[in-house]
Design a protein around this motif. Structure first.
Motif, mmCIF file in Angstrom:
data_model
loop_
_atom_site.group_PDB
_atom_site.id
_atom_site.type_symbol
_atom_site.label_atom_id
_atom_site.label_comp_id
_atom_site.label_asym_id
_atom_site.label_seq_id
_atom_site.Cartn_x
_atom_site.Cartn_y
_atom_site.Cartn_z
ATOM 1 N N LEU A 1 10.032 4.664 -11.598
ATOM 2 C CA LEU A 1 9.926 4.679 -10.280
ATOM 3 C C LEU A 1 9.006 6.035 -9.494
ATOM 4 C CD1 LEU A 1 13.519 4.149 -8.845
ATOM 5 C CD2 LEU A 1 11.620 2.554 -8.716
ATOM 6 N N ALA A 2 8.818 6.767 -10.559
ATOM 7 C CA ALA A 2 7.846 7.925 -10.306
ATOM 8 C C ALA A 2 6.611 7.494 -9.769
ATOM 9 C CB ALA A 2 7.892 8.748 -11.798
ATOM 10 N N PRO A 3 5.820 6.498 -10.591
ATOM 11 C CA PRO A 3 4.419 6.257 -9.930
ATOM 12 C C PRO A 3 4.652 5.875 -8.443
ATOM 13 C CG PRO A 3 4.706 5.536 -12.108
ATOM 14 C CD PRO A 3 5.935 5.686 -11.496
ATOM 15 N N LEU A 4 5.535 5.202 -7.946
ATOM 16 C CA LEU A 4 5.886 4.543 -6.657
ATOM 17 C C LEU A 4 6.174 5.741 -5.734
ATOM 18 C CD1 LEU A 4 8.317 1.515 -7.372
ATOM 19 C CD2 LEU A 4 5.643 1.497 -7.309
ATOM 20 N N ALA A 5 6.857 6.589 -6.276
ATOM 21 C CA ALA A 5 7.118 7.910 -5.256
ATOM 22 C C ALA A 5 5.594 8.591 -5.071
ATOM 23 C CB ALA A 5 8.051 8.671 -6.010
ATOM 24 N N ALA A 6 4.937 8.657 -6.248
ATOM 25 C CA ALA A 6 3.576 9.475 -6.070
ATOM 26 C C ALA A 6 2.669 8.835 -5.186
ATOM 27 C CB ALA A 6 2.985 9.391 -7.579
ATOM 28 N N TRP B 1 15.366 7.674 -8.549
ATOM 29 C CA TRP B 1 14.442 8.457 -8.830
ATOM 30 C C TRP B 1 14.802 9.688 -7.763
ATOM 31 C CZ3 TRP B 1 10.847 11.022 -5.599
ATOM 32 C CH2 TRP B 1 10.041 11.727 -6.603
ATOM 33 N N GLU B 2 14.876 11.050 -8.416
ATOM 34 C CA GLU B 2 15.026 12.162 -7.514
ATOM 35 C C GLU B 2 13.761 12.984 -7.929
ATOM 36 O OE1 GLU B 2 17.846 12.995 -5.708
ATOM 37 O OE2 GLU B 2 18.963 11.269 -6.096
ATOM 38 N N ALA B 3 13.487 13.732 -6.889
ATOM 39 C CA ALA B 3 12.164 14.673 -6.947
ATOM 40 C C ALA B 3 12.730 15.785 -7.945
ATOM 41 C CB ALA B 3 11.682 15.153 -5.493
ATOM 42 N N ARG C 1 0.811 -1.242 0.131
ATOM 43 C CA ARG C 1 0.140 0.028 -0.011
ATOM 44 C C ARG C 1 0.816 1.290 0.085
ATOM 45 N NH1 ARG C 1 -5.307 -1.297 3.835
ATOM 46 N NH2 ARG C 1 -5.752 -3.270 2.645
ATOM 47 N N GLN C 2 1.984 1.357 0.648
ATOM 48 C CA GLN C 2 2.742 2.407 0.798
ATOM 49 C C GLN C 2 3.322 2.960 -0.739
ATOM 50 O OE1 GLN C 2 5.375 3.541 3.506
ATOM 51 N NE2 GLN C 2 4.344 2.264 5.300
ATOM 52 N N VAL C 3 3.328 1.962 -1.686
ATOM 53 C CA VAL C 3 3.847 2.369 -3.009
ATOM 54 C C VAL C 3 2.908 1.999 -4.106
ATOM 55 C CG1 VAL C 3 6.464 2.491 -2.263
ATOM 56 C CG2 VAL C 3 5.673 0.441 -2.931
ATOM 57 N N GLY C 4 1.845 1.156 -3.818
ATOM 58 C CA GLY C 4 1.017 0.938 -4.744
ATOM 59 C C GLY C 4 1.079 -0.290 -5.425
ATOM 60 N N THR C 5 2.332 -1.077 -5.304
ATOM 61 C CA THR C 5 2.870 -2.179 -6.184
ATOM 62 C C THR C 5 3.358 -3.376 -5.156
ATOM 63 O OG1 THR C 5 3.604 -3.169 -8.151
ATOM 64 C CG2 THR C 5 4.792 -1.709 -6.834
#
Length: 155
Positions: free
Chosen positions: A107-112, A152-154, A84-88
């Motif tokens: 990795l961007a969708p996981l960070a989102a 991934w960097e913000a 749940r924390q990263v959606g996958t």
């Protein structure tokens, strides 16, 4: 002495009973085939379940995906659990790793997803890594080594 009811002597199932049973079987087969074609474990237990499909070489390597995150309030990398924390789930990420489809853009969708779960402290950096354990005769030949796969960097 109690009497038992006489066994039914009909022609089998009624049309409505046959119809809903057939619909249930078709639904299960459709979900199973669809999950296998999409190569996803989302509709568990109807997914591909490839982690059970083959054995491990007793003198090979065991690779386990991991995520490390950094936030403004936690500048040292910390482990982020899959789910749940990263959606996958980890199995889906490991499948993508084996297919060669990982990079910062994935990795961007996981960070989102993490930002939605933790809006007060979103990630500034997310690292996809693998813990690689070398085996000798089926037993670990030493501690696992952590290997960075993608970062991934913000923006």
């Amino acid at each position: 002495m109690t009497s038992r009811p006489a066994p039914a002597t009909g022609d089998g199932l009624r049309p409505l009973g046959t119809l809903w049973r057939l619909a249930a079987v078709l639904l299960c087969v459709t979900v199973l085939v669809g999950a296998n074609l999409r190569l996803t474990n989302d509709p568990f237990p109807f997914g591909v379940l490839e982690q059970y499909a083959k054995g491990i070489d007793p003198n090979g390597e065991v690779r386990e995906a991991c995520l490390l995150g950094v936030t403004a309030s936690r500048p040292l990398p910390f482990e982020i659990p899959f789910g749940r924390q990263v959606g996958t789930e980890r199995a889906d990420v490991e499948r993508r790793l084996r297919a060669g489809g990982t990079g910062p853009e994935q990795l961007a969708p996981l960070a989102a997803a993490y930002a939605r779960a933790h809006p007060e402290d979103p990630l500034t950096r997310l690292e996809l890594c693998e813990e690689v354990t070398t085996l000798h005769d089926g037993a670990p030949a030493g501690p696992p080594q952590r290997v960075t796969v993608a970062v991934w960097e913000a923006p």
